[in-house]
Design a protein around this motif. Structure first.
Motif, short mmCIF file in Angstrom:
data_model
loop_
_atom_site.label_atom_id
_atom_site.label_comp_id
_atom_site.label_asym_id
_atom_site.label_seq_id
_atom_site.Cartn_x
_atom_site.Cartn_y
_atom_site.Cartn_z
N SER A 25 46.44 -4.58 47.37
CA SER A 25 45.76 -4.38 46.08
C SER A 25 46.19 -3.07 45.45
CB SER A 25 44.25 -4.38 46.29
OG SER A 25 43.84 -3.18 46.93
N ALA A 26 45.91 -2.96 44.17
CA ALA A 26 46.26 -1.75 43.42
C ALA A 26 45.54 -0.53 43.99
CB ALA A 26 45.93 -1.94 41.94
N ASN A 27 44.28 -0.70 44.37
CA ASN A 27 43.53 0.44 44.93
C ASN A 27 44.13 0.90 46.26
OD1 ASN A 27 41.75 0.50 42.81
ND2 ASN A 27 40.20 -0.73 43.84
N THR A 28 44.51 -0.04 47.10
CA THR A 28 45.12 0.31 48.39
C THR A 28 46.45 1.01 48.17
OG1 THR A 28 44.01 -1.55 49.45
CG2 THR A 28 45.90 -0.61 50.62
N LEU A 29 47.24 0.50 47.26
CA LEU A 29 48.53 1.13 46.94
C LEU A 29 48.33 2.54 46.39
CD1 LEU A 29 50.37 -1.88 45.31
CD2 LEU A 29 50.94 -0.78 47.48
N ALA A 30 47.31 2.70 45.55
CA ALA A 30 47.02 4.03 44.99
C ALA A 30 46.63 5.00 46.10
CB ALA A 30 45.92 3.93 43.94
N ALA A 31 45.83 4.53 47.07
CA ALA A 31 45.41 5.39 48.18
C ALA A 31 46.62 5.80 49.02
CB ALA A 31 44.37 4.67 49.04
N TYR A 32 47.48 4.83 49.37
CA TYR A 32 48.70 5.16 50.11
C TYR A 32 49.55 6.15 49.31
CZ TYR A 32 48.67 1.83 54.06
OH TYR A 32 48.41 1.17 55.22
N GLY A 33 49.71 5.87 48.02
CA GLY A 33 50.53 6.73 47.16
C GLY A 33 50.00 8.15 47.10
N THR A 34 48.69 8.30 47.00
CA THR A 34 48.08 9.63 46.95
C THR A 34 48.32 10.39 48.25
OG1 THR A 34 46.39 8.87 45.40
CG2 THR A 34 45.90 10.87 46.65
N GLY A 84 48.72 6.53 57.43
CA GLY A 84 49.65 6.21 56.34
C GLY A 84 51.06 6.66 56.65
N LEU A 85 51.18 7.86 57.22
CA LEU A 85 52.51 8.36 57.60
C LEU A 85 53.12 7.51 58.71
CD1 LEU A 85 51.83 12.20 57.45
CD2 LEU A 85 53.36 10.89 55.96
#
Length: 163
Positions: A25-34, A84-85
């Motif tokens: 989802s967009a929210n999960t991608l945003a969290a990973y990206g952050t 995430g890393l």
């Protein structure tokens, strides 16, 4: 070994993989990206721009985690960053973009365990009074003691030490 990418480009390839192939989802991608972006910025601050994926070492990851601790980040958030890393570097290893996973030997941060809350004798008496009326107070304590001392796993020495 395949083409050499900067850390920033490697993170972007990983985020694209998560979006396209795993359908996150967009929210999960945003969290990973952050989280991954924070690692990248910290790496650039420490080592300069243009660090290649193959140049990232365990010491870089540990320095990032230390930075998160100094910033006052909660242990659970530190763990999320490390997770995430790990996902990033495992993906890069599978894609043969790196030959060593710098997160492989790093353990997740562990939080302290909190002690359970308990009721005082006065609070137990108030609960018994509310539930059963005035007749319950002496019998409730006796019942509680009898229940505790006959429960499986009861250790009298522990009860004596806790006084």
């Amino acid at each position: 070994m395949a083409k050499s990418y900067t850390v920033e480009a490697g993170i972007q390839r990983f985020l694209d993989h998560l979006r396209v192939e795993r359908g996150l989802s967009a929210n999960t991608l945003a969290a990973y990206g952050t989280d991954l972006g924070r690692f990248s910025r910290e790496l650039i601050r420490r080592r300069g721009k243009g660090v290649r994926l193959q140049q990232v070492r365990e010491a870089d990851v540990l320095a990032h985690l230390k930075h998160l601790v100094k910033a006052g980040m909660a242990i659970s958030s530190q763990g999320r960053h490390l997770t995430g890393l790990r996902c990033l570097f495992r993906h890069l290893l599978q894609q043969e973009l790196i030959s060593v996973d710098p997160t492989e030997m790093i353990e997740l941060p562990k939080g302290g365990k909190s002690l359970p809350c308990y009721l005082s004798i006065e609070e137990v008496d108030l609960l018994a009074l509310a539930a059963f009326g005035s007749r319950a107070i002496p019998s409730t304590r006796a019942f509680g003691f009898a229940s505790a001392t006959t429960a499986p796993g009861f250790r009298p020495t522990s009860a004596a030490e806790s006084r």
